[in-house]
Design a protein around this motif. Structure first.
Motif, PDB file in Angstrom:
ATOM      1  N   PRO A 160       0.756  -1.263  -0.078  1.00 23.97           N
ATOM      2  CA  PRO A 160      -0.157   0.071   0.126  1.00 23.97           C
ATOM      3  C   PRO A 160       0.766   1.315  -0.213  1.00 23.97           C
ATOM      4  N   MET A 161       1.945   1.202   0.589  1.00 19.33           N
ATOM      5  CA  MET A 161       2.685   2.312   0.653  1.00 19.33           C
ATOM      6  C   MET A 161       3.602   2.655  -0.474  1.00 19.33           C
ATOM      7  N   LEU A 162       3.938   1.435  -1.156  1.00 16.68           N
ATOM      8  CA  LEU A 162       4.414   1.687  -2.605  1.00 16.68           C
ATOM      9  C   LEU A 162       3.468   2.195  -3.347  1.00 16.68           C
ATOM     10  N   GLU A 163       2.090   2.092  -3.450  1.00 18.45           N
ATOM     11  CA  GLU A 163       1.148   2.408  -4.131  1.00 18.45           C
ATOM     12  C   GLU A 163       1.038   4.143  -4.109  1.00 18.45           C
ATOM     13  N   LEU A 164       1.040   4.566  -2.606  1.00 18.31           N
ATOM     14  CA  LEU A 164       0.876   5.733  -2.124  1.00 18.31           C
ATOM     15  C   LEU A 164       2.079   6.675  -2.781  1.00 18.31           C
ATOM     16  N   LEU A 165       3.231   6.094  -2.795  1.00 16.91           N
ATOM     17  CA  LEU A 165       4.675   6.954  -3.489  1.00 16.91           C
ATOM     18  C   LEU A 165       4.210   7.191  -4.731  1.00 16.91           C
ATOM     19  N   SER A 166       3.779   5.978  -5.609  1.00 11.90           N
ATOM     20  CA  SER A 166       3.674   6.063  -6.812  1.00 11.90           C
ATOM     21  C   SER A 166       2.412   7.140  -7.380  1.00 11.90           C
ATOM     22  N   TYR A 167       1.297   6.794  -6.608  1.00  8.73           N
ATOM     23  CA  TYR A 167       0.430   7.980  -6.583  1.00  8.73           C
ATOM     24  C   TYR A 167       0.734   9.320  -6.460  1.00  8.73           C
ATOM     25  N   LEU A 168       1.462   9.687  -5.463  1.00  9.21           N
ATOM     26  CA  LEU A 168       1.768  11.003  -5.068  1.00  9.21           C
ATOM     27  C   LEU A 168       2.746  11.490  -6.142  1.00  9.21           C
ATOM     28  N   ARG A 169       3.816  10.659  -6.902  1.00  7.57           N
ATOM     29  CA  ARG A 169       4.894  11.136  -8.073  1.00  7.57           C
ATOM     30  C   ARG A 169       3.870  11.379  -9.132  1.00  7.57           C
ATOM     31  N   ASP A 170       3.192  10.323  -9.524  1.00 10.35           N
ATOM     32  CA  ASP A 170       2.051  10.767 -10.745  1.00 10.35           C
ATOM     33  C   ASP A 170       1.505  12.006 -10.627  1.00 10.35           C
ATOM     34  N   GLN A 171       1.384  12.318  -9.311  1.00  6.17           N
ATOM     35  CA  GLN A 171       0.691  14.028  -9.237  1.00  6.17           C
ATOM     36  C   GLN A 171       1.626  14.997  -8.968  1.00  6.17           C
ATOM     37  N   GLN A 172       2.698  14.692  -9.481  1.00 12.90           N
ATOM     38  CA  GLN A 172       3.879  15.585  -9.398  1.00 12.90           C
ATOM     39  C   GLN A 172       4.189  16.033  -8.006  1.00 12.90           C
ATOM     40  N   PHE A 173       4.147  15.090  -7.049  1.00 13.62           N
ATOM     41  CA  PHE A 173       4.789  15.346  -5.877  1.00 13.62           C
ATOM     42  C   PHE A 173       6.391  14.816  -5.615  1.00 13.62           C
ATOM     43  N   GLN A 174       7.463  15.127  -4.958  1.00 13.80           N
ATOM     44  CA  GLN A 174       8.400  14.640  -4.661  1.00 13.80           C
ATOM     45  C   GLN A 174       8.320  13.794  -3.547  1.00 13.80           C
ATOM     46  N   THR A 175       8.803  12.784  -3.370  1.00 13.95           N
ATOM     47  CA  THR A 175       8.690  11.667  -2.586  1.00 13.95           C
ATOM     48  C   THR A 175      10.295  11.628  -1.994  1.00 13.95           C
ATOM     49  N   TRP A 176      10.421  11.971  -0.579  1.00 11.70           N
ATOM     50  CA  TRP A 176      11.641  11.903   0.144  1.00 11.70           C
ATOM     51  C   TRP A 176      11.677  10.864   1.290  1.00 11.70           C
ATOM     52  N   ILE A 177      12.700  10.241   1.664  1.00  9.68           N
ATOM     53  CA  ILE A 177      12.903   9.379   2.875  1.00  9.68           C
ATOM     54  C   ILE A 177      13.496  10.246   3.886  1.00  9.68           C
ATOM     55  N   THR A 178      12.763  10.373   5.105  1.00 12.28           N
ATOM     56  CA  THR A 178      13.579  10.859   6.123  1.00 12.28           C
ATOM     57  C   THR A 178      13.708   9.789   7.189  1.00 12.28           C
ATOM     58  N   SER A 179      14.703   9.302   7.451  1.00 10.25           N
ATOM     59  CA  SER A 179      14.934   8.332   8.599  1.00 10.25           C
ATOM     60  C   SER A 179      15.907   8.336   9.432  1.00 10.25           C
ATOM     61  N   GLY A 180      15.516   7.638  10.779  1.00  7.74           N
ATOM     62  CA  GLY A 180      16.738   7.576  11.708  1.00  7.74           C
ATOM     63  C   GLY A 180      17.580   6.472  11.251  1.00  7.74           C
ATOM     64  N   GLY A 181      17.353   5.842  10.419  1.00  7.64           N
ATOM     65  CA  GLY A 181      18.486   5.013   9.829  1.00  7.64           C
ATOM     66  C   GLY A 181      19.623   5.488   9.223  1.00  7.64           C
ATOM     67  N   GLY A 182      20.722   4.787   8.691  1.00  5.97           N
ATOM     68  CA  GLY A 182      21.805   5.431   8.232  1.00  5.97           C
ATOM     69  C   GLY A 182      21.408   5.829   6.889  1.00  5.97           C
ATOM     70  N   VAL A 183      21.905   6.778   6.380  1.00  2.06           N
ATOM     71  CA  VAL A 183      21.565   7.408   5.218  1.00  2.06           C
ATOM     72  C   VAL A 183      22.236   6.689   3.905  1.00  2.06           C
ATOM     73  N   HIS A 184      23.553   6.246   4.252  1.00  3.93           N
ATOM     74  CA  HIS A 184      24.191   5.473   3.181  1.00  3.93           C
ATOM     75  C   HIS A 184      23.500   3.860   3.022  1.00  3.93           C
ATOM     76  N   PHE A 185      23.059   3.467   4.210  1.00  5.88           N
ATOM     77  CA  PHE A 185      22.584   2.041   4.222  1.00  5.88           C
ATOM     78  C   PHE A 185      20.988   2.329   3.148  1.00  5.88           C
ATOM     79  N   ILE A 186      20.400   3.162   3.593  1.00  2.00           N
ATOM     80  CA  ILE A 186      18.997   3.504   2.876  1.00  2.00           C
ATOM     81  C   ILE A 186      19.488   3.603   1.524  1.00  2.00           C
ATOM     82  N   ARG A 187      20.189   4.542   1.189  1.00  2.00           N
ATOM     83  CA  ARG A 187      20.440   4.660  -0.386  1.00  2.00           C
ATOM     84  C   ARG A 187      20.972   3.666  -0.953  1.00  2.00           C
ATOM     85  N   ALA A 188      21.472   2.471  -0.257  1.00  2.91           N
ATOM     86  CA  ALA A 188      21.871   1.278  -1.151  1.00  2.91           C
ATOM     87  C   ALA A 188      20.730   0.601  -1.806  1.00  2.91           C
ATOM     88  N   PHE A 189      19.421   0.850  -1.367  1.00  8.43           N
ATOM     89  CA  PHE A 189      18.460  -0.025  -1.894  1.00  8.43           C
ATOM     90  C   PHE A 189      17.115   0.803  -2.249  1.00  8.43           C
TER      91      PHE A 189
END
Length: 318
Positions: A160-189
């Motif tokens: 459901p969240m993949l669909e939400l991200l796609s829906y927002l991008r289709d409507q010209q939203f920028q979708t960002w991740i802001t996480s307590g996890g490591g930035v380089h770890f998340i950027r890997a995938f």
């Protein structure tokens, strides 16, 4: 011929307009609220219209875009690597947290919360270039399996969240991740998992240095992108207040508060883990994804609380 082409085009447009942008979301008030908000801010005739340049959406990662139980997935990766380092050099285990981590004592490490995670990351992730680190993360994701589901960790993303991200991008939203996890770890995938490019990932980070053609990861923590750090990271990296923010725990409270405190239309969303059968059920107790303040204050602030068991017809991608 022109008439036939026009009719066909109109038919396709009509079908597209009726297509369900969130097919894995049940037809509940939650889904209605999301679609209503997006339609209002993207309709030029609406008083709530927001220009595409200001359509910024930020999302937590752990527990919001992918699962986070029994512990953060990055911690599981870090434990594997810490054990390898400790076997080679036991002197790296300079604290009780690190000793517990090397012994596989997840309960003790989890009890330390984000601070314990970051301590383990500071040791396990240092001493290599960023490129080598991310290659190692991707290699780990190829072979590692979740202890309960036996799924790859990067398969335990929420459909459901993949669909939400796609829906927002289709409507010209920028979708960002802001996480307590490591930035380089998340950027890997992140790009492969969510179609979010690495430059749109904000996360906790440690010191780095340039040496001989590479940027190297050093021990330590420079910035913690959690709790009150999330708005700071958003301001530093994006430079604009989001109009949509999604999280799942009190670690995301400040991000949702910052987002919805702005002028104009705003949307705050919290994923409430209520589905023990298909995923995990947890909120107020424990060490991972604790949700107290969000449940208590969120509704009065106008935030939408997603009931995973009732609002999602599907959890994992098929």
């Amino acid at each position: 011929m022109r008439t036939l082409i026009t009719a066909a085009a109109l038919s396709l447009m009509s079908c597209a307009s009726w297509a369900d942008p969130l097919p894995s979301w049940a037809d509940t008030e939650t889904k209605t609220a999301i679609i209503s908000f997006v339609e209002r801010v993207t309709d030029p005739a609406s008083p709530d219209y927001v220009t595409p340049a200001d359509r910024i959406a930020t999302f937590d990662n752990d527990g919001t875009l992918w699962a986070e139980q029994p512990v953060y997935f990055q911690l599981i990766y870090a434990l594997d690597r810490l054990k390898e380092k400790a076997d080679a050099d036991p002197s790296v285990l300079t604290s009780d947290t690190l000793k517990a981590a090397a012994e596989g004592d997840l309960e003790t490490v989890a009890a330390g919360g984000t601070e314990a995670l970051l301590e383990v990351l500071a040791v396990s992730h240092s001493g290599m270039s960023i490129e080598a680190f991310q290659d190692d993360v991707r290699a780990w994701l190829e072979t590692a399996r979740h202890p309960k589901t036996d799924m790859r960790y990067d398969e335990m993303v929420y459909q459901p969240m993949l669909e939400l991200l796609s829906y927002l991008r289709d409507q010209q939203f920028q979708t960002w991740i802001t996480s307590g996890g490591g930035v380089h770890f998340i950027r890997a995938f992140a790009e492969a998992a969510y179609n979010i490019p690495p430059e749109q990932v904000i996360g906790s980070s440690g010191p780095t240095e340039y040496a001989d053609g590479d940027v190297m990861k050093l021990p330590g923590i420079d910035f913690v992108d959690d709790k009150e750090g999330k708005p700071v990271g958003i301001d530093s990296r994006i430079g604009k207040r989001p109009i949509f923010a999604g999280g799942n725990s009190d670690g995301d409270f400040a991000m949702l508060e910052y987002t919805t405190a702005g002028d104009g239309p705003r949307f705050g969303l919290l994923v409430h883990h209520t589905d023990a059968e298909r995923e995990f059920a947890y909120d107020r107790e424990g060490h991972i994804g604790v949700l107290n303040r969000g449940l208590d204050e969120g509704p009065d602030r106008g935030w939408v609380i997603v009931d995973m068991a009732n609002d999602w017809t599907q959890v994992w991608p098929e």
